[in-house]
Design a protein around this motif. Structure first.
Motif, PDB file in Angstrom:
ATOM      1  N   LEU A 129      39.764  41.057  42.993  1.00  0.00           N
ATOM      2  CA  LEU A 129      41.180  41.051  43.383  1.00  0.00           C
ATOM      3  C   LEU A 129      41.936  39.833  42.844  1.00  0.00           C
ATOM      4  O   LEU A 129      43.000  39.988  42.235  1.00  0.00           O
ATOM      5  CB  LEU A 129      41.295  41.135  44.907  1.00  0.00           C
ATOM      6  N   PRO A 130      41.443  38.608  43.026  1.00  0.00           N
ATOM      7  CA  PRO A 130      42.197  37.465  42.483  1.00  0.00           C
ATOM      8  C   PRO A 130      42.222  37.413  40.961  1.00  0.00           C
ATOM      9  O   PRO A 130      43.021  36.661  40.386  1.00  0.00           O
ATOM     10  CB  PRO A 130      41.442  36.247  43.053  1.00  0.00           C
ATOM     11  N   LEU A 131      41.360  38.190  40.300  1.00  0.00           N
ATOM     12  CA  LEU A 131      41.313  38.169  38.840  1.00  0.00           C
ATOM     13  C   LEU A 131      42.355  39.080  38.196  1.00  0.00           C
ATOM     14  O   LEU A 131      42.535  39.023  36.973  1.00  0.00           O
ATOM     15  CB  LEU A 131      39.919  38.593  38.361  1.00  0.00           C
ATOM     16  N   LEU A 132      43.022  39.913  38.971  1.00  0.00           N
ATOM     17  CA  LEU A 132      43.984  40.849  38.388  1.00  0.00           C
ATOM     18  C   LEU A 132      45.083  40.146  37.587  1.00  0.00           C
ATOM     19  O   LEU A 132      45.371  40.551  36.449  1.00  0.00           O
ATOM     20  CB  LEU A 132      44.589  41.725  39.492  1.00  0.00           C
ATOM     21  N   PRO A 133      45.731  39.100  38.116  1.00  0.00           N
ATOM     22  CA  PRO A 133      46.747  38.418  37.291  1.00  0.00           C
ATOM     23  C   PRO A 133      46.166  37.796  36.027  1.00  0.00           C
ATOM     24  O   PRO A 133      46.830  37.775  34.975  1.00  0.00           O
ATOM     25  CB  PRO A 133      47.304  37.346  38.236  1.00  0.00           C
TER      26      PRO A 133
ATOM     27  N   ALA B 267      43.035  45.028  34.208  1.00  0.00           N
ATOM     28  CA  ALA B 267      44.259  44.575  34.875  1.00  0.00           C
ATOM     29  C   ALA B 267      44.793  45.592  35.866  1.00  0.00           C
ATOM     30  O   ALA B 267      45.587  45.242  36.749  1.00  0.00           O
ATOM     31  CB  ALA B 267      45.331  44.253  33.837  1.00  0.00           C
ATOM     32  N   ALA B 268      44.384  46.851  35.737  1.00  0.00           N
ATOM     33  CA  ALA B 268      44.745  47.901  36.708  1.00  0.00           C
ATOM     34  C   ALA B 268      46.252  48.029  36.893  1.00  0.00           C
ATOM     35  O   ALA B 268      46.745  48.196  38.014  1.00  0.00           O
ATOM     36  CB  ALA B 268      44.063  47.640  38.054  1.00  0.00           C
TER      37      ALA B 268
ATOM     38  N   LEU C 211      45.509  38.083  29.876  1.00  0.00           N
ATOM     39  CA  LEU C 211      44.685  38.380  28.703  1.00  0.00           C
ATOM     40  C   LEU C 211      45.107  39.694  28.054  1.00  0.00           C
ATOM     41  O   LEU C 211      45.092  39.827  26.824  1.00  0.00           O
ATOM     42  CB  LEU C 211      43.215  38.432  29.109  1.00  0.00           C
ATOM     43  N   ARG C 212      45.472  40.665  28.867  1.00  0.00           N
ATOM     44  CA  ARG C 212      45.943  41.944  28.328  1.00  0.00           C
ATOM     45  C   ARG C 212      47.194  41.755  27.484  1.00  0.00           C
ATOM     46  O   ARG C 212      47.280  42.265  26.354  1.00  0.00           O
ATOM     47  CB  ARG C 212      46.233  42.897  29.484  1.00  0.00           C
ATOM     48  N   ASP C 213      48.155  41.014  28.012  1.00  0.00           N
ATOM     49  CA  ASP C 213      49.412  40.823  27.282  1.00  0.00           C
ATOM     50  C   ASP C 213      49.197  40.054  25.985  1.00  0.00           C
ATOM     51  O   ASP C 213      49.805  40.375  24.955  1.00  0.00           O
ATOM     52  CB  ASP C 213      50.414  40.090  28.175  1.00  0.00           C
ATOM     53  N   ARG C 214      48.337  39.043  26.009  1.00  0.00           N
ATOM     54  CA  ARG C 214      48.079  38.274  24.791  1.00  0.00           C
ATOM     55  C   ARG C 214      47.420  39.137  23.724  1.00  0.00           C
ATOM     56  O   ARG C 214      47.771  39.071  22.544  1.00  0.00           O
ATOM     57  CB  ARG C 214      47.193  37.068  25.108  1.00  0.00           C
ATOM     58  N   ASN C 215      46.463  39.956  24.130  1.00  0.00           N
ATOM     59  CA  ASN C 215      45.767  40.790  23.152  1.00  0.00           C
ATOM     60  C   ASN C 215      46.621  41.962  22.689  1.00  0.00           C
ATOM     61  O   ASN C 215      46.473  42.424  21.556  1.00  0.00           O
ATOM     62  CB  ASN C 215      44.454  41.300  23.754  1.00  0.00           C
TER      63      ASN C 215
ATOM     64  N   ARG D   8      42.271  47.038  25.043  1.00  0.00           N
ATOM     65  CA  ARG D   8      41.961  48.191  25.898  1.00  0.00           C
ATOM     66  C   ARG D   8      41.143  47.776  27.117  1.00  0.00           C
ATOM     67  O   ARG D   8      41.361  48.279  28.229  1.00  0.00           O
ATOM     68  CB  ARG D   8      41.209  49.251  25.089  1.00  0.00           C
ATOM     69  N   LEU D   9      40.196  46.853  26.904  1.00  0.00           N
ATOM     70  CA  LEU D   9      39.355  46.409  28.017  1.00  0.00           C
ATOM     71  C   LEU D   9      40.177  45.697  29.083  1.00  0.00           C
ATOM     72  O   LEU D   9      40.077  46.012  30.282  1.00  0.00           O
ATOM     73  CB  LEU D   9      38.255  45.480  27.495  1.00  0.00           C
ATOM     74  N   TYR D  10      41.003  44.743  28.666  1.00  0.00           N
ATOM     75  CA  TYR D  10      41.793  43.994  29.639  1.00  0.00           C
ATOM     76  C   TYR D  10      42.881  44.859  30.273  1.00  0.00           C
ATOM     77  O   TYR D  10      43.270  44.618  31.419  1.00  0.00           O
ATOM     78  CB  TYR D  10      42.402  42.758  28.986  1.00  0.00           C
TER      79      TYR D  10
END
Length: 252
Positions: free
Chosen positions: A173-177, A203-204, A182-186, A197-199
């Protein structure tokens, strides 16, 4: 002059706190490669020893009548105890709202999950025929056998599974942000890449809206309150491994 300005801006960008924190995730690091090689060698040694035990019987470990436990049970209790320490430290700090907790809670939550994975492996190694471990799971089998609920091994499996599920949720849960960053950077650098795709999956759908932050804080707080009695109950079940046996000197 323009080159100096560009170089200065690039240097400033590379030295931002976010860039420094995410730098280890940008590519292979020498320390990571060395640590992975050492860890891989230790894991290979583990499976070699386990295979040797399976081939020549568990008696090679010195376990036989009347000593059915020993090294495995002591290590099992040790790792479960380590996991409880991480859970209780993190949960209590979150419930009390300690402002200085952030660097500590993340480490404690990760330690809990890793320690549970190691501790949960020990009862499986202790089995003489580990490929039949599913007999301890309360599901119908082809032989119409059900687990022996008087066995501490079954208690351990149920307790560890419950505790591990809650601990993984409590860590995730705390890792979502963080996954969203990481998703936005990649996505900016390589939208079709594997990491993007992984992040995106991890990120859900996190967007950082006020409603999401409110729900996340509430969820983390609820999990922190729930995980404390779960940790206490799991350690109680583990202590029954000693209290319920008829073997002398194992009562406690």
């Amino acid at each position: 002059m323009s080159e100096q300005i560009h170089s200065s801006a690039l240097k400033t960008t590379e030295q931002t706190p976010e860039s420094q924190l995410l730098r280890p995730l940008g590519g292979p690091q020498p320390g990571l490669i060395l640590g992975s090689l050492v860890t891989g060698a230790l894991v290979a040694l583990l499976f070699y020893c386990w295979g040797y035990q399976i081939r020549y019987d568990i008696g090679v470990t010195g376990l036989s009548r009347p000593n059915f436990w020993g090294f495995y049970i002591t290590n099992f209790v040790f790792w479960i105890g380590i996991s409880h320490a991480g859970t209780l430290i993190s949960a209590i700090l979150r419930v009390t709202g300690a402002a200085w907790r952030r660097p500590v809670t993340r480490c404690a939550e990760a330690i809990t999950v890793f320690a549970l994975c190691v501790g949960g492996l020990l009862p499986l190694i202790h089995l003489g025929r580990p490929w039949l471990f599913y007999y301890m799971v309360p599901i119908p089998s082809q032989g119409l056998l059900w687990p022996n609920f008087n066995s501490p091994l079954v208690w351990d499996i149920l307790a560890i599974t419950t505790y591990l599920t809650g601990s993984v949720l409590y860590l995730a849960l705390p890792l979502l942000p963080d996954f969203a960053i990481l998703r936005d950077r990649n996505l900016r650098s390589n939208p079709s890449g594997f990491r993007a795709r992984l992040y995106s999956l991890l990120a859900a759908g996190w967007r950082g809206t006020p409603q999401q932050w409110h729900s996340l804080e509430q969820g983390i707080r609820v999990m922190a309150i729930i995980i404390i009695p779960v940790a206490v109950s799991v350690h109680t079940i583990v202590s029954w491994d000693f209290a319920m046996t008829l073997q002398p000197m194992w009562h406690s």
